[in-house]
Design a protein around this motif. Sequence first.
Motif, mmCIF file in Angstrom:
data_model
loop_
_atom_site.group_PDB
_atom_site.id
_atom_site.type_symbol
_atom_site.label_atom_id
_atom_site.label_comp_id
_atom_site.label_asym_id
_atom_site.label_seq_id
_atom_site.Cartn_x
_atom_site.Cartn_y
_atom_site.Cartn_z
ATOM 1 N N GLN A 197 0.833 -1.201 0.000
ATOM 2 C CA GLN A 197 0.000 0.000 0.000
ATOM 3 C C GLN A 197 0.870 1.255 0.000
ATOM 4 O OE1 GLN A 197 -2.786 -0.074 3.253
ATOM 5 N NE2 GLN A 197 -3.975 -1.759 2.396
ATOM 6 N N SER A 198 0.379 2.277 -0.675
ATOM 7 C CA SER A 198 1.026 3.587 -0.675
ATOM 8 C C SER A 198 -0.023 4.628 -0.309
ATOM 9 C CB SER A 198 1.632 3.886 -2.043
ATOM 10 O OG SER A 198 2.324 5.124 -2.026
ATOM 11 N N TYR A 199 0.278 5.459 0.688
ATOM 12 C CA TYR A 199 -0.669 6.453 1.182
ATOM 13 C C TYR A 199 -0.270 7.847 0.709
ATOM 14 C CZ TYR A 199 -2.620 3.104 4.548
ATOM 15 O OH TYR A 199 -3.241 2.033 5.124
ATOM 16 N N ILE A 200 -1.247 8.611 0.231
ATOM 17 C CA ILE A 200 -1.058 10.032 -0.030
ATOM 18 C C ILE A 200 -2.059 10.791 0.841
ATOM 19 C CG2 ILE A 200 -1.181 11.899 -1.703
ATOM 20 C CD1 ILE A 200 -0.324 10.041 -3.853
ATOM 21 N N ILE A 201 -1.525 11.595 1.756
ATOM 22 C CA ILE A 201 -2.351 12.354 2.686
ATOM 23 C C ILE A 201 -2.246 13.837 2.345
ATOM 24 C CG2 ILE A 201 -2.819 12.892 5.107
ATOM 25 C CD1 ILE A 201 -3.289 9.980 4.382
#
Length: 290
Positions: free
Chosen positions: A204-208
């Motif tokens: 998973q890769s998160y962009i916040i």
Amino acid sequence: MIRYLQFGVSLSPLQKWKTHLLVSSLLLPSTSSAASHLGLFSPPLLPLNRRYYRHHPLQMSSSFSPSNHDSDIASSSSSSSSTILTPPMVHKPKTKFCQSCGGQTKLVVPEGEEKLRAVCTLCNKIYYENPKMVVGCLVEHNNKVLLCRRKIEPSYGLWTLPAGYMELGESAAEGAARETLEEACAEVEVVSPFAQLDIPLIGQSYIIFHARLKKPHFSPGPESLECALFDLNDIPYDSLAFSSVYVTLKMYADDINNGKIKFHYCTINRRPGASPSDTQSFAVCNHLCM
């Protein structure tokens, strides 16, 4: 000597090197010292009121210098500032049947590639499995942060930032705003990207995104038990749903204390088998900020 078992597939020198590292790691004692030797986790794992990351030589313009650490952390900076080594990720494809012809797949290394792929035994179609993108908002209002208490598993009853999987046909910012509307019934204005966090273990890769409320109204959506604004000093770090949320909020709090919000990138290395809400079983590596 490590023997390489070849089931009709020849291994390249790079594959043999990766296999050697993996098998060597498995032969180490299953203790915390072994994990430390592999560099997977910060030894010891720091309590919640201390810094949660390790410095990396590549970080840019970071305000997180050893001089800002607690005295006991700064005294050990010579050992904690070294590059964290991680064993190679060996991903096993999960696609069992071909979506085109229904044929059964087999795991092989296609010609010219280095990784195992699921390949159809009938039509020879190759299936590539890619990481999933998670997008969300760190919503600030009157110097407080909006959090939602989860009504679904995993991490039922714990607090999180409004976030979820990005949908086809939308941008990352649009997806983050949509998830905030769905989980907190809040309309937001996306201000800027705040952090990207990669978690290789779970793909998973998160962009916040840093965002603000358009109107001071919010309420629980179908996936939330409740929503609330928290002062930075009152964030329930011991009741957060995911390591990604923990890291994001810690970085944001540090930025506020330092007087400037930056953009952050890091890798979160989770301990295999740890629950998503275990905020002690991970290490933050390759932290960059600008």
